[in-house]
Enzyme design. Structure first.
Site, PDB file in Angstrom:
ATOM      1  CB  CYS A 135      -0.572   0.169   1.216  1.00 16.38           C
ATOM      2  SG  CYS A 135      -1.926   0.916   1.399  1.00 16.38           S
ATOM      3  CB  CYS A 345      -7.598   8.148 -42.127  1.00 19.71           C
ATOM      4  SG  CYS A 345      -6.732   7.153 -42.146  1.00 19.71           S
TER       5      CYS A 345
END
Lengths: 443, 490
Positions: A135, A345
């Site tokens: 943590c 494109c």
């Protein structure tokens, strides 16, 4: 029908999908709902001295229409009494004996305190222990979580304390906020850990509010760094899992964590060496129901590949991750544009022109609208003799399978960087190209 | 001219909540119902409002972001090349996506000052959206029109597009306040010209204000858009008919150059007996009434025949239907395939349950003082003529009659030949002003021209492109500089 159950440290799980330690595995109510939905196991939200939380606690980043591709949290471990958590674990195991329950633990770094909680865990009926050494926020300021996981000696010491009294296998959960996570894995392996799980969340600030100038999540006009997870962290986690798998001094199972949201992600983690996988963000986003497709998808995948058991996947790709110096320099691909599929494109053109190696040409597009007839399709062209085969054009192309990378026969035997260095040493007057042309097989 | 304060006052009084222009309602409509054999049943205010509600409702922010995210951000994008004003479409869509909506509107309006009305009235399926690369994948193209509207609508009422430089001492007059002049005037302000637009109508905007179906563009929105132009210091003198209220001689004396953006005249006559009967009107008059009056004050028959096969005919049949006419015929002497209306417009009319009568021509309008019926004759299509279109030939003995209360003529518009010929040295071809294709300069070097009076009738966006080109031409002419072709290819 393939068998998707896995054996993790001798504990059988009906499938490799476990809820990771976090909000979805906070209570018996949630864990039982998860098991009903089909999850094979659950790692309980970390148990320790109950904490206080702040509000708010989560922040996320979105990309275009996709919400929460990365999630950041500043929530701490369980805010419920230790005894409540263990009582509920016992209750869950009674009702769901075939599902795996892992007790995630975090207490202050005292041998007696660790012994106490591990003994309590032994009695709870939990199948496994997971030590939360990862943590990165809040708890680490109090000398726990990542504060332990970032110092090999501490991590090894506490692992050893736990192993002194644990009667069930012990997984050590590793933090990615270190220089070399594989070294940490080897350290806890040596200290007696039965398995490792990775990755915990990554130190993060998820963003800043442009109106208040306060980073998110906002707690009364301020914020704090948190832990980052979700789909965005998957590539980092995969690399760390692979590096742990590779480490010669790691010979214990891995539970893979980090951005797993579907069966495909799970398979990738397993191929790189994970025996089980843990899912948290995706369950927070969509609920427990996602496991149904995970199980079915894995099943179908194994059947398609003619595999009998999910365990066969574990580690299949580990040896395909090599050092750069071992890659064949004489292997060559170049881009090919499928004129049928190309929609004009020009994204490949501009990506190559500005962002890569100037290997695509595109003539200026003529003016005109459909009132003057349908304009001809305007397509870029690959300069095949220039193309370095970097993949960028294929990656930016929005049409599936329009740009493919095709292998070119260079006529040269394989040769990698290490071999080339050796060859240079032996033939100091030859150019690198001459040496590459000969390939490694001549030596 | 109306100074901006006065304009605001009038503006506030002009429009009721529905966006129609009540102030200039025609008095003669007060006794309208007696002028037709039978009028359409009146609808409830809610029904009118529904019938003329926005055909393309605006996008919410969430919809705009989702739709915008479909844009691939093509390089050298075909949508730009298919826009006569070369709006940088991928750029403005990207700007919407980053939350820079002001930037998006600026990108649009810098290329096309009429970006607000073009977003609503452009035939995007043959322009930007028709060129969208997603079409090649059989995907729906990006809804560029709606995204453009989203961007412009968001900031239109407050945006000052640019800070005009100090006056350069030169003055340009523009005749007609339609899209061509408004665009030309805007571009000229970039170079510091003093510009004055003269317009015969009470409101500026030309066909933008008066000639586009109300469900596409309300007059109030067209006029709001023109405030953008006024904010740049463009003077608009309304209710001034050049040739009558102001003479060409005066303009030539007081201005360094003159731009003609007068558009076209009224609808061509049918050339058949009975056109003088009450209830036979031309399309532009009819549409103008729907734009100027509350919908319940617009004179509309119960059975309406509309003659023509173009987009104006579609605007008329749909408006007639939406005003409550129970039977609306669209009569065209060729077939559906030959009609000049866009396919999507014809589909729109089909949804409005219009009765199409293809291959029939009006022969005479019958009635005692008022239109009572229309006699038509069926046609067959002969071989292709010089223009490549098959010319219709009447089939003798195929006459048939339609019981109608109103006949609306939606043929082509006439040219304003008389006015144009009054300008010395002006060259016309088939009634169109002949201009230099690069500079829009006419045969009289002091005059430039653009829009419908040059191209014979095009889209708003074509007129805007002409206006930009003409402004560059005027600047080159007056400042002796090479024409700066700021993105335009019309």
């Amino acid at each position: 029908m393939p068998d998707i159950s896995v054996n993790f440290c001798g504990v059988k799980s009906p499938n490799p999908f476990w809820l990771g330690s976090g909000p979805p595995a906070n209570t018996a109510y949630q864990v039982m709902r998860a098991f009903d939905a089909g999850w094979g196991g659950a790692v309980w939200k970390t148990i320790g001295e109950p904490i206080m939380n702040v509000s708010s606690r989560y922040g996320s980043i979105d990309y275009k229409n996709e919400r929460m591709i990365g999630l950041n949290n500043i929530e701490l471990i369980s805010d419920r009494p230790i005894e409540t958590n263990f009582t509920e674990i016992t209750e869950v195991k009674k009702k769901y004996p075939k599902n795996v329950v892992v007790a995630s633990l975090m207490v202050e770094s005292k041998q007696t305190t660790w012994h106490e909680i591990v003994k309590r865990t032994n009695d709870s009926g939990a199948d496994l222990i997971e030590l939360n050494f990862g943590c990165p926020h809040g708890m680490s300021e109090r000398g726990m979580g990542a504060a332990v996981g970032q110092v090999p000696e501490y991590a090894g010491m506490i692992t050893a304390w736990v192993k002194e009294v644990a009667k069930i296998p012990v997984i050590v959960k590793l933090t990615p906020n270190v220089t070399d996570i594989a070294h940490m894995a080897a350290t806890v392996n040596a200290a007696g850990a039965d398995a490792v799980s990775l990755i915990n969340t990554i130190n993060s600030l998820v963003g800043v509010d442009l109106d208040t100038w306060v980073p998110r999540p906002i707690v009364g006009g301020a914020s704090s760094h948190g832990g980052y997870c979700g789909p965005a962290v998957k590539p980092i986690a995969l690399n760390m899992v692979a590096s742990v798998s590779h480490h010669p001094k790691v010979n214990i199972p891995i539970s893979g964590i980090g951005g797993i949201g579907n069966w495909r992600d799970a398979v990738e983690f397993m191929l790189l060496g994970s025996t089980s996988v843990q899912v948290c963000t995706a369950a927070m986003h969509y609920g427990f129901r996602i496991v149904e497709d995970m199980a079915e998808g894995l099943n179908n995948y194994l059947a398609e590949k003619g595999m009998q058991s999910a365990m066969e996947l574990v580690g299949k790709s580990v040896n395909k991750v090599k050092d750069w110096g071992d890659l064949n320099l004489n292997y060559k691909v170049i881009a090919k544009i499928d004129p049928e599929k190309c929609i004009g494109c020009n994204l490949c053109y501009i990506a190559c022109e500005d962002g890569a190696h100037q290997c695509i040409t595109a003539a200026p597009r003529p003016f005109g609208d459909l009132r003057e007839g349908t304009p001809a399709k305007h397509m870029p062209q690959i300069k095949e003799d220039h193309c370095v085969g970097c993949n960028l054009c294929a990656l930016v192309c929005p049409v599936p399978q329009c740009i493919t990378m095709q292998e070119i026969d260079t006529g040269r035997p394989p040769m990698n960087w290490r071999q080339l260095q050796e060859s240079r040493g032996k033939n100091p007057t030859c150019s690198m190209d001459e040496l590459l042309a000969k390939g490694a097989s001549t030596h | 001219m109306l100074d901006s304060r006065l304009f605001t006052l009038i503006f506030a009084g002009l429009f009721d909540g529905r966006g129609s222009v009540a102030f200039f309602a025609f008095d003669r409509l007060g006794d309208g119902p007696n002028m037709l054999k039978q009028v359409a049943p009146r609808l409830t205010p809610e029904q009118y409002e529904k019938n003329f509600s926005d055909i393309n409702p605006p996008l919410t922010q969430s919809q705009a972001l989702e739709e915008g995210s479909r844009c691939l951000f093509c390089y050298d994008a075909p949508c730009i090349k298919a826009c006569p004003t070369e709006i940088n479409v991928p750029q403005f869509i990207r700007q919407i996506g980053t939350g820079n909506v002001t930037g998006a509107a600026t990108t649009i309006l810098n290329a096309n000052i009429m970006g607000h009305s073009c977003a609503r009235v452009c035939p995007t399926s043959v322009l930007c959206e028709g060129a969208c690369v997603l079409n090649y994948e059989n995907k729906r193209p990006v809804d560029i029109g709606k995204l453009q509207r989203y961007a412009v609508d968001s900031v239109m009422d407050t945006l000052k597009l640019f800070e005009p430089p100090a006056d350069n001492g030169k003055k340009v007059a523009l005749i007609g306040a339609g899209p061509a002049s408004l665009s030309c005037a805007t571009e000229l302000r970039r170079h510091g010209y003093q510009v004055t637009i003269f317009d015969a109508n009470p409101l500026p905007g030309g066909l933008d204000t008066y000639g586009i179906a109300a469900y596409k563009l309300r007059a109030s929105d067209a006029v709001r858009e023109i405030e953008l132009v006024r904010r740049l210091g463009v003077e608009i003198k309304s209710n001034v008919l050049v040739g009558k209220d102001a003479t060409l001689v005066e303009l030539e004396k007081n201005y360094d150059a003159i731009f003609i953006g007068i558009g076209l005249g009224g609808t061509d006559d049918l050339g058949i007996p009975g056109e003088d009967l009450e209830g036979c009107i031309d399309a532009l008059t009819f549409i103008r009434e729907t734009k100027e009056n509350p919908f319940d004050k617009v004179l509309i028959g119960n059975k309406v025949a509309v003659i023509g096969g173009g987009n104006t005919a579609i605007d008329v049949v749909t408006a007639a239907h939406r005003l409550g006419a129970e039977e609306v015929y669209m009569i065209y002497r060729r077939g559906e395939a030959e009609a000049s209306a866009f396919k999507y417009e014809i589909e729109l009319a089909k949804k409005d349950e219009i009765s199409f009568i293809w291959q029939a021509a009006p022969a005479k309008i019958l009635g005692r003082g008022k239109v009572e019926s229309l006699e038509c004759v069926k046609t067959m299509l002969g071989p292709a003529d010089a223009s490549g279109r098959r010319s219709p030939q009447n089939i003798s003995g195929s006459e048939f009659r339609l019981d109608v209360d109103m006949v609306i003529k939606a043929l082509g518009q006439s040219k304003k030949t008389e006015f144009l010929q009054s300008i010395s040295g002006m060259k016309l071809e088939k009634g169109r002003v002949v201009v230099n294709a690069e500079t829009c300069q006419t045969a009289n070097p002091k005059y430039f021209a653009g829009g419908d009076c040059v191209n014979g009738g095009g889209e708003v966006v074509d007129a805007v492109a002409h206006g930009k080109k003409a402004a560059a031409g005027i600047h080159a002419h007056l400042a002796g500089k090479a024409a700066n072709m700021r993105g335009t290819h019309a």
